[in-house]
Design a protein around this motif. Structure first.
Motif, PDB file in Angstrom:
ATOM      1  N   ASP A  17       0.751  -1.102  -0.105  1.00 55.27           N
ATOM      2  CA  ASP A  17       0.038   0.027   0.090  1.00 55.27           C
ATOM      3  C   ASP A  17       0.946   1.066   0.227  1.00 55.27           C
ATOM      4  O   ASP A  17       0.316   2.479   0.294  1.00 55.27           O
ATOM      5  CB  ASP A  17      -0.984  -0.028   1.155  1.00 55.27           C
ATOM      6  CG  ASP A  17      -1.980  -1.138   1.048  1.00 55.27           C
ATOM      7  OD1 ASP A  17      -2.828  -1.135   0.097  1.00 55.27           O
ATOM      8  OD2 ASP A  17      -1.621  -2.051   1.707  1.00 55.27           O
ATOM      9  N   GLY A  18       2.172   1.079  -0.241  1.00 50.37           N
ATOM     10  CA  GLY A  18       3.046   2.084  -0.342  1.00 50.37           C
ATOM     11  C   GLY A  18       4.383   1.991   0.848  1.00 50.37           C
ATOM     12  O   GLY A  18       4.621   0.921   1.228  1.00 50.37           O
ATOM     13  N   MET A  19       4.943   3.198   0.859  1.00 52.24           N
ATOM     14  CA  MET A  19       6.239   3.095   1.444  1.00 52.24           C
ATOM     15  C   MET A  19       6.449   4.541   2.054  1.00 52.24           C
ATOM     16  O   MET A  19       5.966   5.438   1.715  1.00 52.24           O
ATOM     17  CB  MET A  19       7.461   2.961   0.450  1.00 52.24           C
ATOM     18  CG  MET A  19       8.715   2.948   1.289  1.00 52.24           C
ATOM     19  SD  MET A  19      10.001   2.596  -0.008  1.00 52.24           S
ATOM     20  CE  MET A  19      11.438   2.587   1.030  1.00 52.24           C
ATOM     21  N   LEU A  20       7.278   4.502   3.339  1.00 55.01           N
ATOM     22  CA  LEU A  20       7.569   5.679   4.090  1.00 55.01           C
ATOM     23  C   LEU A  20       9.125   5.546   4.313  1.00 55.01           C
ATOM     24  O   LEU A  20       9.551   4.359   4.618  1.00 55.01           O
ATOM     25  CB  LEU A  20       6.612   6.006   5.338  1.00 55.01           C
ATOM     26  CG  LEU A  20       6.676   5.174   6.141  1.00 55.01           C
ATOM     27  CD1 LEU A  20       7.412   5.563   7.449  1.00 55.01           C
ATOM     28  CD2 LEU A  20       5.073   5.056   6.556  1.00 55.01           C
ATOM     29  N   ILE A  21       9.755   6.603   4.162  1.00 57.55           N
ATOM     30  CA  ILE A  21      11.265   6.500   4.636  1.00 57.55           C
ATOM     31  C   ILE A  21      11.209   7.520   5.772  1.00 57.55           C
ATOM     32  O   ILE A  21      11.080   8.978   5.558  1.00 57.55           O
ATOM     33  CB  ILE A  21      11.939   6.784   3.510  1.00 57.55           C
ATOM     34  CG1 ILE A  21      12.005   5.966   2.421  1.00 57.55           C
ATOM     35  CG2 ILE A  21      13.720   7.011   3.987  1.00 57.55           C
ATOM     36  CD1 ILE A  21      12.818   6.273   1.173  1.00 57.55           C
ATOM     37  N   ARG A  24       3.272   3.422  -9.093  1.00 62.15           N
ATOM     38  CA  ARG A  24       2.134   4.602  -8.584  1.00 62.15           C
ATOM     39  C   ARG A  24       1.646   4.510  -7.083  1.00 62.15           C
ATOM     40  O   ARG A  24       0.497   4.512  -7.131  1.00 62.15           O
ATOM     41  CB  ARG A  24       1.237   4.743  -9.641  1.00 62.15           C
ATOM     42  CG  ARG A  24       1.885   5.016 -11.138  1.00 62.15           C
ATOM     43  CD  ARG A  24       2.132   6.594 -11.191  1.00 62.15           C
ATOM     44  NE  ARG A  24       2.289   7.006 -12.577  1.00 62.15           N
ATOM     45  CZ  ARG A  24       3.477   7.699 -12.958  1.00 62.15           C
ATOM     46  NH1 ARG A  24       4.203   8.200 -12.075  1.00 62.15           N
ATOM     47  NH2 ARG A  24       3.489   7.899 -14.444  1.00 62.15           N
ATOM     48  N   ARG A  25       2.343   3.902  -6.390  1.00 63.03           N
ATOM     49  CA  ARG A  25       1.854   3.734  -4.922  1.00 63.03           C
ATOM     50  C   ARG A  25       2.462   4.761  -4.060  1.00 63.03           C
ATOM     51  O   ARG A  25       3.278   5.766  -4.630  1.00 63.03           O
ATOM     52  CB  ARG A  25       2.292   2.585  -4.317  1.00 63.03           C
ATOM     53  CG  ARG A  25       1.893   1.291  -5.151  1.00 63.03           C
ATOM     54  CD  ARG A  25       2.707   0.091  -4.548  1.00 63.03           C
ATOM     55  NE  ARG A  25       2.255  -0.968  -5.492  1.00 63.03           N
ATOM     56  CZ  ARG A  25       3.157  -2.373  -5.678  1.00 63.03           C
ATOM     57  NH1 ARG A  25       4.206  -2.318  -5.267  1.00 63.03           N
ATOM     58  NH2 ARG A  25       2.619  -3.376  -6.456  1.00 63.03           N
ATOM     59  N   ARG A  26       1.828   5.146  -3.125  1.00 59.49           N
ATOM     60  CA  ARG A  26       2.149   6.358  -2.427  1.00 59.49           C
ATOM     61  C   ARG A  26       3.610   6.253  -1.571  1.00 59.49           C
ATOM     62  O   ARG A  26       3.938   5.172  -0.947  1.00 59.49           O
ATOM     63  CB  ARG A  26       1.168   6.486  -1.110  1.00 59.49           C
ATOM     64  CG  ARG A  26       1.515   7.573  -0.150  1.00 59.49           C
ATOM     65  CD  ARG A  26       0.203   8.121   0.646  1.00 59.49           C
ATOM     66  NE  ARG A  26      -0.714   8.519  -0.158  1.00 59.49           N
ATOM     67  CZ  ARG A  26      -0.808   9.818  -0.545  1.00 59.49           C
ATOM     68  NH1 ARG A  26      -0.161  10.568  -0.759  1.00 59.49           N
ATOM     69  NH2 ARG A  26      -2.006   9.891  -1.319  1.00 59.49           N
ATOM     70  N   LEU A  27       4.385   7.189  -1.803  1.00 63.99           N
ATOM     71  CA  LEU A  27       5.720   7.092  -1.163  1.00 63.99           C
ATOM     72  C   LEU A  27       5.871   8.468  -0.140  1.00 63.99           C
ATOM     73  O   LEU A  27       5.643   9.619  -0.955  1.00 63.99           O
ATOM     74  CB  LEU A  27       6.689   7.243  -2.245  1.00 63.99           C
ATOM     75  CG  LEU A  27       8.373   7.410  -1.781  1.00 63.99           C
ATOM     76  CD1 LEU A  27       8.682   6.357  -0.720  1.00 63.99           C
ATOM     77  CD2 LEU A  27       9.382   7.481  -2.788  1.00 63.99           C
ATOM     78  N   VAL A  28       6.077   8.680   1.033  1.00 67.22           N
ATOM     79  CA  VAL A  28       6.264   9.450   1.995  1.00 67.22           C
ATOM     80  C   VAL A  28       7.509   9.749   2.176  1.00 67.22           C
ATOM     81  O   VAL A  28       8.219   8.555   2.996  1.00 67.22           O
ATOM     82  CB  VAL A  28       5.190   9.344   3.159  1.00 67.22           C
ATOM     83  CG1 VAL A  28       5.140  10.632   3.983  1.00 67.22           C
ATOM     84  CG2 VAL A  28       3.688   9.387   2.385  1.00 67.22           C
TER      85      VAL A  28
END
Length: 187
Positions: free
Chosen positions: A79-83, A114-118
């Motif tokens: 569902d995405g990634m965050l760093i 095109r997944r959410r990356l924060v």
């Protein structure tokens, strides 16, 4: 069940990652954690957060050198990634499509699918090259956030300041961290 990739890079601010992992641990979210060698060095230098504190909260732990890991492929659905924190070097890699470690490769895959990356940055002041990289990452599809807590919720501790950022980051994924009074909500 949601599935998120959590990258921890070598920027100062690893307590933010710990608070996010604690919040996700209490939710129905499968977490795939990658901690860079730079982050491991920062942990040692700054103290306060140990590697095992992060890894015990994650569902799956990946080595940053493992470019064959599941999260390195677009066919592995997330569902995405965050760093968090996102160092200036990791920001530059993401902004320019360099995928030489698992954090930057997983970020590249997140953008290409095109997944959410924060990206949660903590460094100040921000020099021009970093501003350019922030804009390039934004233009590539990432959400760029600063680890800058608000004060309208009248925080009484450092933990409450950290949690403010956690709530704002998890909002990006439609997740409710709880334990936070939002602007305009009761007193």
């Amino acid at each position: 069940m949601k599935r998120l990739v959590i990258g921890v890079s070598g920027g100062s601010g690893i307590p933010y990652a710990l608070d996010i992992l604690r919040s996700l641990h209490g939710l129905d979210v499968e977490t795939h954690l990658v901690v860079t060698s730079g982050a491991k060095r920062v942990m040692t230098a700054e103290g306060g957060v140990r590697l095992d504190e992060l890894t015990t909260l994650a569902s799956v732990i990946h080595e940053d050198r493992d470019l064959g890991a599941s999260i390195a492929s677009g066919s592995f659905r997330t569902d995405g990634m965050l760093i968090v924190p996102c160092s200036a070097g990791t920001l530059a890699k993401v902004a320019h499509g360099m995928a030489d470690n698992l954090v930057s490769r997983a970020a590249h895959v997140t953008l290409k699918e095109r997944r959410r990356l924060v990206l949660v940055l903590r460094e100040d002041p921000v020099p021009r090259p970093m501003l350019v990289n922030m804009l390039a990452a934004h233009d590539a599809g990432a959400t760029v956030m600063s680890a800058s807590p608000g004060f309208y919720h009248a925080p009484r501790s450092v933990d409450e300041l950290l949690h403010f950022v956690t709530v704002r980051v998890l909002d990006q994924f439609g997740l409710e961290a709880g334990g936070f009074r939002r602007w305009g909500e009761g007193g």
